[in-house]
Design an enzyme around this catalytic site. Sequence first.
Site, PDB file in Angstrom:
ATOM      1  N   ASP A 181       1.024  -1.060   0.182  1.00  0.00           N
ATOM      2  CA  ASP A 181      -0.125  -0.213   0.075  1.00  0.00           C
ATOM      3  C   ASP A 181       0.923   1.379  -0.454  1.00  0.00           C
ATOM      4  O   ASP A 181       1.842   1.532   1.050  1.00  0.00           O
ATOM      5  CB  ASP A 181      -1.395   0.052   1.419  1.00  0.00           C
ATOM      6  CG  ASP A 181      -2.162   0.957   1.481  1.00  0.00           C
ATOM      7  OD1 ASP A 181      -1.360   2.605   0.570  1.00  0.00           O
ATOM      8  OD2 ASP A 181      -3.059   1.121   2.104  1.00  0.00           O
ATOM      9  N   HIS A 182       1.212   2.219  -1.483  1.00  0.00           N
ATOM     10  CA  HIS A 182       1.354   2.801  -0.901  1.00  0.00           C
ATOM     11  C   HIS A 182       1.248   4.296  -0.418  1.00  0.00           C
ATOM     12  O   HIS A 182       1.831   5.035  -0.193  1.00  0.00           O
ATOM     13  CB  HIS A 182       1.855   3.524  -2.300  1.00  0.00           C
ATOM     14  CG  HIS A 182       3.467   4.272  -3.519  1.00  0.00           C
ATOM     15  ND1 HIS A 182       4.478   4.715  -2.190  1.00  0.00           N
ATOM     16  CD2 HIS A 182       3.488   4.045  -4.532  1.00  0.00           C
ATOM     17  CE1 HIS A 182       5.357   4.392  -2.964  1.00  0.00           C
ATOM     18  NE2 HIS A 182       4.956   4.676  -4.191  1.00  0.00           N
ATOM     19  N   ARG A 183       0.002   4.032   0.531  1.00  0.00           N
ATOM     20  CA  ARG A 183       0.001   5.412   1.532  1.00  0.00           C
ATOM     21  C   ARG A 183       0.679   4.854   2.555  1.00  0.00           C
ATOM     22  O   ARG A 183       0.865   5.773   3.202  1.00  0.00           O
ATOM     23  CB  ARG A 183      -1.267   5.212   1.846  1.00  0.00           C
ATOM     24  CG  ARG A 183      -2.334   5.568   0.767  1.00  0.00           C
ATOM     25  CD  ARG A 183      -3.881   5.251   1.484  1.00  0.00           C
ATOM     26  NE  ARG A 183      -4.091   3.882   1.698  1.00  0.00           N
ATOM     27  CZ  ARG A 183      -5.436   3.623   2.062  1.00  0.00           C
ATOM     28  NH1 ARG A 183      -6.339   4.357   2.819  1.00  0.00           N
ATOM     29  NH2 ARG A 183      -5.043   2.293   2.805  1.00  0.00           N
TER      30      ARG A 183
END
Length: 445
Positions: free
Chosen positions: A415-417
């Site tokens: 998850d790039h968040r």
Amino acid sequence: MTVDFRLPDLGEGLPEAELVQWLVAEGDTVALNQTIAEVETAKAVVELPSPHAGIIRTLHAAAGDVVEVGSVLISYDLEGGDEPAPAPEEEAKAEPNLVGYGAAPTSSKRPARRARATGGAATDTAVLESEVLQAAPHDATPTPDVVERPLERPRSTPPVRALAKQLGVDLVLVEASGASGIITRADVEAYAERVGVAEPAPVLPAVRRDSEERTTRTPIRGVRKHTAAAMVQSAFTAPHVTTFLTIDVTPAMELVASLKADRALADHRIGIMAIAAKAVCLALGRHPSLNSRWDDEAGEIVEHHYVNLGIAAATGRGLVVPNIRDAQELALAELADAIRTLAETARAGKTAPADMMGGTFSITNVGVFGVDAGTPILNPGEAGILALGAVRRQPWEHRGEIALRDVMTLALSFDHRLVDGEQGAKFMVEVADVLREPGRAMLLR
């Protein structure tokens, strides 16, 4: 007296369940806690024990029907018809929760135990149902002619009765290993292994063909429906990034071979999946962003200081991802046992709903299907998932020369968040280093 039994909340907070099959018919006389039906929720197949003793008057649903929680499922003519009928609102409240409902008949005596076959020896071991057991050797196979049938129905839990039914094992022939007299999952599995009972194929959803038989239609229900919803939610909520790394895992495969050859460890069936799981647990301690979740409601990033390691398991009903609680505390052999137990339980359709909740990171082994790599979708609420590709023997540069080596591709989705590219890459390399050189695990904590 006639009473209705309504489909209870199956302990999962789900609004409905599909009736897989009835195990009783109208007119049958049933005992308290006798299994009357199998129902499938969005997460698992569950055995439904009877909350009453009496005669089946009416079955209000057919196999394949989707029944809402609280709807009347079955009507009984109870023994002792002079009992007053409860008020409708009281009747609805009286329906017990499926998990553990229905008190067992009270008795001051334990159920009669079957006689042992002469000429053989058995080892009795008290264990928890969730533990993995190796059945003690028996010199003689018990047969019906040396069995003394108990006066009472064998004592067991609904999941154990479901397992026995699936394996074709008569619980009357199974002896409880523990002092409590309750037959456990391990007792059933040990008996099935001893007498060579084969596991049947899972029951698949009913399908129908159109009039020209050019298409097949399968209802979207149960595990498949739940998995699809979860994957769509994950794909459109968390911005996925996938990175790949192809590595030489020859030392890890040599370690696997040596452990299998070790008699003290052979029963644990330690494979490349267990070594990868251990590497992941070690790496997550040093890269906590991969072991976190995005709490949108609170506006916080939550880092976990434990690892509930999800193991993706393909079943006849769809994909499920049960998890190993506190996997970071387990030794390599314990991880191997836990992975095997989760996979076997999932394939049998008996994974408990609680075992599919609270995961923090997952592993999927696509290599068992002959696939080199893929882009796995995150299990909702988790920051990362690692896919293991097939191990292939192929030419590879080794110490300045070309040699045949065992090569595998790893694919990490995150998850790039929560995870930057640098963090994801460093985590991947650290996992890969353990697979390339298992001795490096001694340097990590």
